[in-house]
Design a protein around this motif. Structure first.
Motif, PDB file in Angstrom:
ATOM      1  N   PRO A 136       0.818  -1.221   0.000  1.00 27.83           N
ATOM      2  CA  PRO A 136       0.000   0.000   0.000  1.00 27.83           C
ATOM      3  C   PRO A 136       0.852   1.272   0.000  1.00 27.83           C
ATOM      4  O   PRO A 136       2.029   1.235   0.341  1.00 27.83           O
ATOM      5  CB  PRO A 136      -0.807  -0.132   1.300  1.00 27.83           C
ATOM      6  N   SER A 182      -9.504   2.778  -1.552  1.00 24.07           N
ATOM      7  CA  SER A 182     -10.717   3.191  -0.850  1.00 24.07           C
ATOM      8  C   SER A 182     -10.577   4.657  -0.460  1.00 24.07           C
ATOM      9  O   SER A 182     -11.318   5.514  -0.921  1.00 24.07           O
ATOM     10  CB  SER A 182     -10.961   2.299   0.368  1.00 24.07           C
ATOM     11  N   ASP A 229      -4.675   1.247  -1.496  1.00 27.58           N
ATOM     12  CA  ASP A 229      -4.529   0.053  -0.670  1.00 27.58           C
ATOM     13  C   ASP A 229      -3.458  -0.872  -1.230  1.00 27.58           C
ATOM     14  O   ASP A 229      -2.699  -1.487  -0.508  1.00 27.58           O
ATOM     15  CB  ASP A 229      -5.872  -0.683  -0.583  1.00 27.58           C
TER      16      ASP A 229
END
Length: 290
Positions: free
Chosen positions: A22, A53, A27
């Motif tokens: 990440p 996200s 992510d």
């Protein structure tokens, strides 16, 4: 008069995506086309695969290139300094011409999840500073070629007599191909093009070479004016195989990267940064999240 039969292409090399992340933005990520061998990939400069996200890619500039963003899963929220704002769902594609300069952002809708591919396209020197342009290519509106076991979404260019909806500044054939196990498809492409086929999921034989999930097969220009063809055969017996196939003639002009800018010289990169600092790309929109 008998039409010339297409010359069959072969694969010159296969590369496997490099996994990363990440990071502060995503992510996890992967580099599918690295920008360190553009003489072997031109007119395709870079392709990244991202799963994110929050926070995603907040406001940032581009100049001198086009980006093609494919939403594979989740939902992608976008906005730009031209005033566009919206959300893209799986199968939707965003074709953005950065040209003289644009500021945009790409976020996971409601900070939930987005899985995307983003391809950077080269532009010839006389087109690097064209007017900025944004195109939403919704899946339901994309042109298609369909036969038993085969679905081809034609993003740009022509295949099987079907023309893609994207407007381009350099001739590019862009296809999203889904093949059921054992099915095949053979697009006809200009012999002078450089072509890649990226296996998004499944496995395939491409031009006679076995290529697996996460690998990209390259077929270099063949020379001549005759048409060429590239055989695609789905070999995964358990699931459909999805491929991203793009083809275009190399531009063969100087290419200099400078962060989010692609120009023809270091001086032009420095000018791009100066213009951005002076507000010549427009103002960052004060848009609330969707």
């Amino acid at each position: 008069m008998t039409a010339t039969a297409p010359v069959r292409r072969t694969v010159d090399r296969v590369r496997t995506k490099t996994l990363g992340g990440p990071t502060e933005q995503v992510d996890r990520n992967a580099l599918v086309i690295a920008p360190n061998e553009v003489h072997n990939t031109d007119p395709f400069l870079l392709m990244a695969e991202d799963w994110f996200s929050t926070p995603g890619f907040e406001w940032h500039p581009h100049r001198g290139l086009e980006t093609v963003t494919v939403v594979l899963d989740g939902k992608l929220e976008h906005g730009d300094s031209l005033g566009h704002a919206g959300a893209l769902e799986p199968g939707d594609i965003q074709w953005m011409t950065a040209g003289s300069g644009i500021i945009h952002r790409e976020l996971a809708y409601h900070n939930e999840f987005a899985h995307t591919l983003q391809l950077w396209l080269n532009l010839p020197g006389d087109k690097r500073m064209v007017d900025t342009r944004y195109q939403d290519l919704r899946r339901a509106e994309q042109a298609t070629v369909a036969s038993p076991g085969v679905l081809v979404r034609v993003v740009s260019g022509d295949t099987s007599g079907v023309h893609g909806t994207a407007e381009t500044h350099w001739p590019i054939t862009g296809l999203m191909v889904t093949l059921e196990p054992g099915s095949s498809y053979t697009p006809v492409l200009p012999a002078q093009d450089r072509t890649f086929a990226y296996v998004v999921a499944g496995a395939a034989t491409i031009g006679g070479t076995a290529v697996g999930d996460g690998q990209i097969a390259w077929s270099d220009p063949m020379g001549g004016d005759e048409p060429s063809s590239l055989d695609l055969l789905a070999t995964d017996p358990e699931q459909p195989t999805t491929l991203m196939l793009f083809s275009g003639k190399p531009i063969r002009e100087p290419i200099v990267f400078g962060g989010p800018f692609v120009m023809g010289s270091r001086a032009e990169i420095e000018q791009a940064f100066a213009d951005y600092r002076r507000g010549r790309f427009g103002q960052v929109p004060r848009l609330a999240r969707l």
